[in-house]
Design a protein around this motif. Sequence first.
Motif, PDB file in Angstrom:
ATOM      1  N   ARG A   1       0.818  -1.209   0.000  1.00 18.99           N
ATOM      2  CA  ARG A   1       0.000   0.000   0.000  1.00 18.99           C
ATOM      3  C   ARG A   1       0.854   1.263   0.000  1.00 18.99           C
ATOM      4  O   ARG A   1       0.657   2.143  -0.839  1.00 18.99           O
ATOM      5  CB  ARG A   1      -0.947   0.004   1.214  1.00 18.99           C
ATOM      6  N   ILE A   2       1.772   1.364   0.957  1.00 17.54           N
ATOM      7  CA  ILE A   2       2.582   2.586   1.046  1.00 17.54           C
ATOM      8  C   ILE A   2       3.605   2.671  -0.084  1.00 17.54           C
ATOM      9  O   ILE A   2       3.622   3.665  -0.822  1.00 17.54           O
ATOM     10  CB  ILE A   2       3.255   2.690   2.430  1.00 17.54           C
ATOM     11  N   PRO A   3       4.486   1.674  -0.266  1.00 18.35           N
ATOM     12  CA  PRO A   3       5.472   1.803  -1.359  1.00 18.35           C
ATOM     13  C   PRO A   3       4.828   1.873  -2.734  1.00 18.35           C
ATOM     14  O   PRO A   3       5.289   2.612  -3.607  1.00 18.35           O
ATOM     15  CB  PRO A   3       6.342   0.555  -1.208  1.00 18.35           C
ATOM     16  N   GLY A   4       3.742   1.114  -2.949  1.00 14.29           N
ATOM     17  CA  GLY A   4       3.084   1.137  -4.260  1.00 14.29           C
ATOM     18  C   GLY A   4       2.481   2.484  -4.571  1.00 14.29           C
ATOM     19  O   GLY A   4       2.670   3.032  -5.668  1.00 14.29           O
ATOM     20  N   SER A   5       1.728   3.059  -3.618  1.00 12.50           N
ATOM     21  CA  SER A   5       1.109   4.371  -3.852  1.00 12.50           C
ATOM     22  C   SER A   5       2.169   5.468  -3.923  1.00 12.50           C
ATOM     23  O   SER A   5       2.010   6.442  -4.673  1.00 12.50           O
ATOM     24  CB  SER A   5       0.098   4.681  -2.749  1.00 12.50           C
ATOM     25  N   TYR A   6       3.258   5.301  -3.167  1.00 13.94           N
ATOM     26  CA  TYR A   6       4.359   6.272  -3.206  1.00 13.94           C
ATOM     27  C   TYR A   6       4.999   6.291  -4.596  1.00 13.94           C
ATOM     28  O   TYR A   6       5.092   7.344  -5.250  1.00 13.94           O
ATOM     29  CB  TYR A   6       5.375   5.876  -2.139  1.00 13.94           C
ATOM     30  N   ILE A   7       5.402   5.138  -5.077  1.00  8.05           N
ATOM     31  CA  ILE A   7       6.103   5.065  -6.363  1.00  8.05           C
ATOM     32  C   ILE A   7       5.177   5.455  -7.513  1.00  8.05           C
ATOM     33  O   ILE A   7       5.578   6.190  -8.425  1.00  8.05           O
ATOM     34  CB  ILE A   7       6.669   3.638  -6.575  1.00  8.05           C
ATOM     35  N   LEU A   8       3.931   4.988  -7.468  1.00  8.00           N
ATOM     36  CA  LEU A   8       2.989   5.301  -8.549  1.00  8.00           C
ATOM     37  C   LEU A   8       2.665   6.783  -8.605  1.00  8.00           C
ATOM     38  O   LEU A   8       2.654   7.378  -9.685  1.00  8.00           O
ATOM     39  CB  LEU A   8       1.704   4.485  -8.360  1.00  8.00           C
ATOM     40  N   SER A   9       2.406   7.404  -7.462  1.00  6.91           N
ATOM     41  CA  SER A   9       2.086   8.836  -7.460  1.00  6.91           C
ATOM     42  C   SER A   9       3.284   9.670  -7.900  1.00  6.91           C
ATOM     43  O   SER A   9       3.132  10.667  -8.623  1.00  6.91           O
ATOM     44  CB  SER A   9       1.615   9.280  -6.076  1.00  6.91           C
ATOM     45  N   PHE A  10       4.489   9.247  -7.495  1.00  8.94           N
ATOM     46  CA  PHE A  10       5.683   9.964  -7.950  1.00  8.94           C
ATOM     47  C   PHE A  10       5.860   9.817  -9.457  1.00  8.94           C
ATOM     48  O   PHE A  10       6.225  10.780 -10.146  1.00  8.94           O
ATOM     49  CB  PHE A  10       6.924   9.437  -7.233  1.00  8.94           C
ATOM     50  N   ALA A  11       5.575   8.623  -9.985  1.00 11.91           N
ATOM     51  CA  ALA A  11       5.699   8.402 -11.428  1.00 11.91           C
ATOM     52  C   ALA A  11       4.725   9.293 -12.198  1.00 11.91           C
ATOM     53  O   ALA A  11       5.077   9.890 -13.228  1.00 11.91           O
ATOM     54  CB  ALA A  11       5.450   6.933 -11.755  1.00 11.91           C
ATOM     55  N   VAL A  12       3.499   9.404 -11.703  1.00 20.03           N
ATOM     56  CA  VAL A  12       2.494  10.256 -12.359  1.00 20.03           C
ATOM     57  C   VAL A  12       2.948  11.711 -12.329  1.00 20.03           C
ATOM     58  O   VAL A  12       2.866  12.423 -13.345  1.00 20.03           O
ATOM     59  CB  VAL A  12       1.125  10.090 -11.675  1.00 20.03           C
ATOM     60  N   CYS A  13       3.435  12.171 -11.181  1.00 24.85           N
ATOM     61  CA  CYS A  13       3.928  13.554 -11.070  1.00 24.85           C
ATOM     62  C   CYS A  13       5.106  13.804 -12.003  1.00 24.85           C
ATOM     63  O   CYS A  13       5.232  14.887 -12.594  1.00 24.85           O
ATOM     64  CB  CYS A  13       4.326  13.853  -9.624  1.00 24.85           C
TER      65      CYS A  13
ATOM     66  N   GLY B   1       8.909  17.890 -16.636  1.00 24.76           N
ATOM     67  CA  GLY B   1       9.521  18.709 -17.679  1.00 24.76           C
ATOM     68  C   GLY B   1      10.028  17.924 -18.872  1.00 24.76           C
ATOM     69  O   GLY B   1      10.612  18.498 -19.791  1.00 24.76           O
ATOM     70  N   HIS B   2       9.772  16.601 -18.915  1.00 25.34           N
ATOM     71  CA  HIS B   2      10.228  15.779 -20.031  1.00 25.34           C
ATOM     72  C   HIS B   2       9.071  15.047 -20.708  1.00 25.34           C
ATOM     73  O   HIS B   2       9.303  14.145 -21.524  1.00 25.34           O
ATOM     74  CB  HIS B   2      11.270  14.758 -19.564  1.00 25.34           C
ATOM     75  N   GLY B   3       7.851  15.413 -20.355  1.00 25.83           N
ATOM     76  CA  GLY B   3       6.692  14.791 -20.991  1.00 25.83           C
ATOM     77  C   GLY B   3       6.644  13.295 -20.741  1.00 25.83           C
ATOM     78  O   GLY B   3       6.988  12.813 -19.665  1.00 25.83           O
ATOM     79  N   LEU B   4       6.235  12.546 -21.752  1.00 23.61           N
ATOM     80  CA  LEU B   4       6.126  11.091 -21.645  1.00 23.61           C
ATOM     81  C   LEU B   4       7.449  10.411 -21.989  1.00 23.61           C
ATOM     82  O   LEU B   4       7.494   9.472 -22.789  1.00 23.61           O
ATOM     83  CB  LEU B   4       5.002  10.579 -22.546  1.00 23.61           C
ATOM     84  N   ASP B   5       8.504  10.893 -21.386  1.00 24.76           N
ATOM     85  CA  ASP B   5       9.830  10.312 -21.581  1.00 24.76           C
ATOM     86  C   ASP B   5      10.027   9.235 -20.520  1.00 24.76           C
ATOM     87  O   ASP B   5      10.391   9.525 -19.374  1.00 24.76           O
ATOM     88  CB  ASP B   5      10.904  11.396 -21.459  1.00 24.76           C
ATOM     89  N   PHE B   6       9.799   7.969 -20.892  1.00 19.64           N
ATOM     90  CA  PHE B   6       9.866   6.899 -19.918  1.00 19.64           C
ATOM     91  C   PHE B   6      11.295   6.564 -19.509  1.00 19.64           C
ATOM     92  O   PHE B   6      11.529   5.977 -18.450  1.00 19.64           O
ATOM     93  CB  PHE B   6       9.142   5.664 -20.459  1.00 19.64           C
ATOM     94  N   GLY B   7      12.262   6.941 -20.351  1.00 22.91           N
ATOM     95  CA  GLY B   7      13.656   6.786 -19.960  1.00 22.91           C
ATOM     96  C   GLY B   7      13.988   7.698 -18.793  1.00 22.91           C
ATOM     97  O   GLY B   7      14.661   7.296 -17.833  1.00 22.91           O
ATOM     98  N   PHE B   8      13.498   8.932 -18.870  1.00 25.46           N
ATOM     99  CA  PHE B   8      13.689   9.885 -17.774  1.00 25.46           C
ATOM    100  C   PHE B   8      12.968   9.400 -16.521  1.00 25.46           C
ATOM    101  O   PHE B   8      13.500   9.490 -15.403  1.00 25.46           O
ATOM    102  CB  PHE B   8      13.164  11.260 -18.181  1.00 25.46           C
ATOM    103  N   LEU B   9      11.754   8.862 -16.698  1.00 26.29           N
ATOM    104  CA  LEU B   9      10.985   8.350 -15.561  1.00 26.29           C
ATOM    105  C   LEU B   9      11.734   7.209 -14.866  1.00 26.29           C
ATOM    106  O   LEU B   9      11.847   7.192 -13.638  1.00 26.29           O
ATOM    107  CB  LEU B   9       9.620   7.867 -16.029  1.00 26.29           C
ATOM    108  N   LEU B  10      12.253   6.264 -15.640  1.00 25.93           N
ATOM    109  CA  LEU B  10      12.979   5.140 -15.046  1.00 25.93           C
ATOM    110  C   LEU B  10      14.223   5.620 -14.306  1.00 25.93           C
ATOM    111  O   LEU B  10      14.563   5.096 -13.241  1.00 25.93           O
ATOM    112  CB  LEU B  10      13.363   4.136 -16.137  1.00 25.93           C
ATOM    113  N   ALA B  11      14.900   6.614 -14.863  1.00 21.76           N
ATOM    114  CA  ALA B  11      16.091   7.149 -14.207  1.00 21.76           C
ATOM    115  C   ALA B  11      15.724   7.797 -12.874  1.00 21.76           C
ATOM    116  O   ALA B  11      16.429   7.625 -11.872  1.00 21.76           O
ATOM    117  CB  ALA B  11      16.782   8.161 -15.115  1.00 21.76           C
ATOM    118  N   GLU B  12      14.607   8.525 -12.848  1.00 25.19           N
ATOM    119  CA  GLU B  12      14.170   9.160 -11.607  1.00 25.19           C
ATOM    120  C   GLU B  12      13.744   8.125 -10.572  1.00 25.19           C
ATOM    121  O   GLU B  12      13.971   8.291  -9.376  1.00 25.19           O
ATOM    122  CB  GLU B  12      13.011  10.130 -11.891  1.00 25.19           C
ATOM    123  N   LEU B  13      13.123   7.042 -11.039  1.00 25.40           N
ATOM    124  CA  LEU B  13      12.711   5.989 -10.111  1.00 25.40           C
ATOM    125  C   LEU B  13      13.909   5.230  -9.541  1.00 25.40           C
ATOM    126  O   LEU B  13      13.907   4.844  -8.374  1.00 25.40           O
ATOM    127  CB  LEU B  13      11.768   5.002 -10.820  1.00 25.40           C
TER     128      LEU B  13
END
Length: 315
Positions: free
Chosen positions: A200-212, A218-230
């Motif tokens: 519940r906590i880690p899943g909602s944390y990671i998912l909400s951060f991914a959406v934000c 600032g990189h739109g739908l750049d999933f490479g940038f998203l994976l790097a941030e995660l």
Amino acid sequence: MSELLKVSSNPHVRARMKTDNIMLLVLSALLPSAFFGVVNFGLRSLAVLAVSVVSAVLTEYLYEKLMHKKITIGDFSAAVTGLLLGLNLPSTVPLWLPVIGNVFAILFVKQLFGGLGQNFMNPALAGRCFLLISFAGRMTDFTWDGVSSATPLAALKAGESVQVLDMFLGKTAGTIGETSVIAILIGAIVLLWFEVIDLRIPGSYILSFAVCTLLFGGHGLDFGFLLAELCGGGLMLGAFFMATDYVTSPITKSGQIVYGIALGILTAIFRYLGSAAEGVSYAIIIGNLLVPVIEKVTEPTAFGREPFWKRGKKA
């Protein structure tokens, strides 16, 4: 006798697993990250981890001994705090730094508020934030493969490219325990398997951060940038090992989801609107302070009783 009259907040759950068993499982789950940190950064990191654990346990023992209180180091909670703080430190810090951090974490954040179960924020993260504020230069001096370098998150913030696979494996600069996502996930699987935590906590944390990140990074739908941030910084370590702390996270199931979402939003705000590249520690600390409010709002309504926001209102 007075200790027998202290009743914690509901729900009251009977379980065969005691505090020391839980803490030993957490210590075991942190071993992959600790082992990789030593392999990645050398024996210097082992010295930092050892000093951090010993200083945390010794601080708790000395305080309880001097105050004539029951010695509780046998529940291993102080060892967990020391190891978590050590994993959140660069391998280059002087050995007196984890000592100061653990004295602050154990003495001022945990023991002076009543000990385990009474602290209002995660002691390890409180110690890390204290060190970041007090010794910013030493806490941000990262060396990998014998060369001082910026962390991947700092490189991303500067507009540079990073290797996501290296970040996932851990072949990057950073703190001792945050670099290898795969090592952290191995430990997280251990905690999930033995039901020490749930998603519940880690899943909602990671998912909400991914959406934000996708919406406001600032990189739109750049999933490479998203994976790097995660994969970068202490997000995974914080989500699975520190945000899930029993004492400083909500009890209610819906509150845990709200708490995780709040952490994701706060982390995104710190990373994308703040001057620093990281923000997990401060996000979880602020989230800890919001827990009483979150629990109040998400409190289940007892049968035959009005919700709290309707109580006291005239018909």
